[in-house]
Structure formats: C-alpha cells, structure tokens
Design a protein around this motif. Structure first.
Motif, PDB file in Angstrom:
ATOM      1  N   GLY A   1     -35.906  13.878  76.392  1.00 37.60           N
ATOM      2  CA  GLY A   1     -34.894  14.635  75.663  1.00 37.60           C
ATOM      3  C   GLY A   1     -35.453  16.003  75.319  1.00 37.60           C
ATOM      4  O   GLY A   1     -36.441  16.450  75.903  1.00 37.60           O
ATOM      5  N   SER A   2     -34.836  16.644  74.374  1.00 42.21           N
ATOM      6  CA  SER A   2     -35.250  17.973  73.935  1.00 42.21           C
ATOM      7  C   SER A   2     -36.027  17.887  72.636  1.00 42.21           C
ATOM      8  O   SER A   2     -36.011  16.867  71.964  1.00 42.21           O
ATOM      9  N   CYS A   3     -36.704  18.980  72.285  1.00 47.21           N
ATOM     10  CA  CYS A   3     -37.433  19.073  71.018  1.00 47.21           C
ATOM     11  C   CYS A   3     -36.971  20.315  70.277  1.00 47.21           C
ATOM     12  O   CYS A   3     -36.721  21.357  70.892  1.00 47.21           O
ATOM     13  N   GLU A   4     -36.894  20.188  68.959  1.00 43.98           N
ATOM     14  CA  GLU A   4     -36.587  21.323  68.106  1.00 43.98           C
ATOM     15  C   GLU A   4     -37.650  21.387  67.015  1.00 43.98           C
ATOM     16  O   GLU A   4     -37.863  20.410  66.303  1.00 43.98           O
ATOM     17  N   VAL A   5     -38.315  22.531  66.909  1.00 43.88           N
ATOM     18  CA  VAL A   5     -39.366  22.728  65.916  1.00 43.88           C
ATOM     19  C   VAL A   5     -38.780  23.554  64.782  1.00 43.88           C
ATOM     20  O   VAL A   5     -38.344  24.686  64.987  1.00 43.88           O
ATOM     21  N   ARG A   6     -38.779  22.967  63.567  1.00 45.34           N
ATOM     22  CA  ARG A   6     -38.172  23.599  62.391  1.00 45.34           C
ATOM     23  C   ARG A   6     -39.212  23.873  61.319  1.00 45.34           C
ATOM     24  O   ARG A   6     -39.016  23.545  60.159  1.00 45.34           O
ATOM     25  N   GLY A   7     -40.344  24.436  61.718  1.00 48.00           N
ATOM     26  CA  GLY A   7     -41.366  24.784  60.742  1.00 48.00           C
ATOM     27  C   GLY A   7     -42.641  23.998  60.885  1.00 48.00           C
ATOM     28  O   GLY A   7     -43.625  24.285  60.221  1.00 48.00           O
ATOM     29  N   GLY A   8     -42.662  23.010  61.747  1.00 44.86           N
ATOM     30  CA  GLY A   8     -43.860  22.206  61.951  1.00 44.86           C
ATOM     31  C   GLY A   8     -44.673  22.675  63.140  1.00 44.86           C
ATOM     32  O   GLY A   8     -44.523  23.800  63.618  1.00 44.86           O
ATOM     33  N   GLN A   9     -45.536  21.783  63.604  1.00 49.18           N
ATOM     34  CA  GLN A   9     -46.429  22.082  64.730  1.00 49.18           C
ATOM     35  C   GLN A   9     -46.209  21.026  65.810  1.00 49.18           C
ATOM     36  O   GLN A   9     -46.287  19.826  65.549  1.00 49.18           O
ATOM     37  N   LEU A  10     -45.953  21.482  67.053  1.00 47.37           N
ATOM     38  CA  LEU A  10     -45.765  20.596  68.189  1.00 47.37           C
ATOM     39  C   LEU A  10     -46.816  20.909  69.242  1.00 47.37           C
ATOM     40  O   LEU A  10     -46.987  22.072  69.617  1.00 47.37           O
ATOM     41  N   GLU A  11     -47.523  19.870  69.681  1.00 43.77           N
ATOM     42  CA  GLU A  11     -48.463  20.009  70.792  1.00 43.77           C
ATOM     43  C   GLU A  11     -47.948  19.142  71.929  1.00 43.77           C
ATOM     44  O   GLU A  11     -47.647  17.967  71.735  1.00 43.77           O
ATOM     45  N   VAL A  12     -47.826  19.728  73.113  1.00 43.87           N
ATOM     46  CA  VAL A  12     -47.340  18.998  74.281  1.00 43.87           C
ATOM     47  C   VAL A  12     -48.493  18.859  75.266  1.00 43.87           C
ATOM     48  O   VAL A  12     -48.876  19.822  75.928  1.00 43.87           O
ATOM     49  N   HIS A  13     -49.061  17.660  75.319  1.00 44.52           N
ATOM     50  CA  HIS A  13     -50.099  17.358  76.304  1.00 44.52           C
ATOM     51  C   HIS A  13     -49.525  16.501  77.421  1.00 44.52           C
ATOM     52  O   HIS A  13     -50.117  16.368  78.472  1.00 44.52           O
TER      53      HIS A  13
ATOM     54  N   GLY B   1     -43.875  21.213  57.960  1.00 48.09           N
ATOM     55  CA  GLY B   1     -45.020  20.450  57.485  1.00 48.09           C
ATOM     56  C   GLY B   1     -45.434  19.309  58.396  1.00 48.09           C
ATOM     57  O   GLY B   1     -46.494  18.724  58.202  1.00 48.09           O
ATOM     58  N   SER B   2     -44.625  18.976  59.400  1.00 47.77           N
ATOM     59  CA  SER B   2     -44.957  17.891  60.324  1.00 47.77           C
ATOM     60  C   SER B   2     -45.823  18.397  61.474  1.00 47.77           C
ATOM     61  O   SER B   2     -45.717  19.551  61.883  1.00 47.77           O
ATOM     62  N   GLU B   3     -46.666  17.512  61.985  1.00 51.63           N
ATOM     63  CA  GLU B   3     -47.483  17.807  63.158  1.00 51.63           C
ATOM     64  C   GLU B   3     -47.287  16.673  64.146  1.00 51.63           C
ATOM     65  O   GLU B   3     -47.492  15.503  63.807  1.00 51.63           O
ATOM     66  N   VAL B   4     -46.872  17.007  65.386  1.00 54.21           N
ATOM     67  CA  VAL B   4     -46.604  15.999  66.398  1.00 54.21           C
ATOM     68  C   VAL B   4     -47.336  16.379  67.683  1.00 54.21           C
ATOM     69  O   VAL B   4     -47.258  17.519  68.143  1.00 54.21           O
ATOM     70  N   ASP B   5     -48.038  15.398  68.253  1.00 47.97           N
ATOM     71  CA  ASP B   5     -48.740  15.578  69.522  1.00 47.97           C
ATOM     72  C   ASP B   5     -48.081  14.656  70.546  1.00 47.97           C
ATOM     73  O   ASP B   5     -48.153  13.440  70.421  1.00 47.97           O
ATOM     74  N   VAL B   6     -47.431  15.244  71.546  1.00 47.97           N
ATOM     75  CA  VAL B   6     -46.790  14.475  72.606  1.00 47.97           C
ATOM     76  C   VAL B   6     -47.807  14.283  73.728  1.00 47.97           C
ATOM     77  O   VAL B   6     -48.119  15.215  74.463  1.00 47.97           O
ATOM     78  N   GLN B   7     -48.347  13.086  73.825  1.00 48.72           N
ATOM     79  CA  GLN B   7     -49.283  12.770  74.900  1.00 48.72           C
ATOM     80  C   GLN B   7     -48.596  11.959  75.992  1.00 48.72           C
ATOM     81  O   GLN B   7     -49.099  11.854  77.095  1.00 48.72           O
ATOM     82  N   GLY B   8     -47.455  11.392  75.664  1.00 48.78           N
ATOM     83  CA  GLY B   8     -46.656  10.637  76.620  1.00 48.78           C
ATOM     84  C   GLY B   8     -45.491  11.485  77.082  1.00 48.78           C
ATOM     85  O   GLY B   8     -45.669  12.613  77.529  1.00 48.78           O
ATOM     86  N   THR B   9     -44.265  10.939  76.928  1.00 49.25           N
ATOM     87  CA  THR B   9     -43.053  11.625  77.385  1.00 49.25           C
ATOM     88  C   THR B   9     -42.001  11.616  76.292  1.00 49.25           C
ATOM     89  O   THR B   9     -41.757  10.585  75.673  1.00 49.25           O
ATOM     90  N   VAL B  10     -41.362  12.763  76.078  1.00 51.72           N
ATOM     91  CA  VAL B  10     -40.157  12.833  75.265  1.00 51.72           C
ATOM     92  C   VAL B  10     -39.004  12.973  76.249  1.00 51.72           C
ATOM     93  O   VAL B  10     -38.903  13.980  76.952  1.00 51.72           O
TER      94      VAL B  10
END
Length: 107
Positions: A28-40, A17-26
């Motif tokens: 580390g690593s990312c794990e998507v568990r049912g949400g939406q990830l956008e990597v810009h 149910g979460s929505e995350v837009d990475v416009q900067g820097t992560v």
C-alpha cells in the motif's frame, strides 16, 4: 522504533513522534505526518511526506512526494521524486529514480 519485517497489508501512517523501519513489504502507500520512516524493504505504493523524515535504502514502487520534510535516498524510487516545497533532499551516488541512476544531490 517499530519494525515491519513481514508484509503489512494496506496503507501505513507514521504520526508525529513515531519511528517505523520497513524491512519487509508495505502493500500500500505510506503517509508521514511528523514521524520518521526508514524503507529498507519495499513500499508498493506512493510515499507522501507531510512533515518528518524518510530514508530510502530499499524500494518505493510509486512516487515519493515531499511537502515538508527531510529525505535521504540511497535506494530506488520507481516513480518520481516530487519536491512540493523547500525541503532538504539528499540523493546519494548509485540511487535510482524513475528508472535511471539519479544525479547526486547534496551528498
């Protein structure tokens, strides 16, 4: 939608149910568990999709591992794109995976 515009230290988890837009820097690593990830912007580690969706318009410095989800690649995956199931993966013209221009898939 949550937007990360600066640097996020450590791993990022995108829950159902979460929505995350990475416009900067992560950093580390990312794990998507049912949400939406956008990597810009940039993810410095691996991205694992257990369920959900990922749009790559920026850069993933590690691998993108897809167990169950939808992936749309416009940008760069420095590592490998690993399909661990029957997933919907679209690679657009001009995308780069593992150091080379990737073949177009589903676009």
């Amino acid at each position: 939608m949550d937007v990360i515009t600066d640097e996020h230290e450590g791993d990022l988890i995108v829950d159902d149910g979460s929505e995350v837009d990475v416009q900067g820097t992560v950093a580390g690593s990312c794990e998507v568990r049912g949400g939406q990830l956008e990597v810009h912007g940039t993810v410095t580690g691996d991205v694992t999709v257990l369920a959900g969706s990922v749009t790559v318009a920026g850069t993933i410095a590690g691998d993108l591992v897809v167990s169950d989800g939808t992936v749309d690649v416009h940008g760069t995956i420095v590592g490998r794109l690993i399909d661990d199931g029957d997933n919907q993966i679209t690679v657009h013209p001009g995308a780069h995976i593992n150091g080379t221009e990737a073949p177009t898939i589903g676009a």
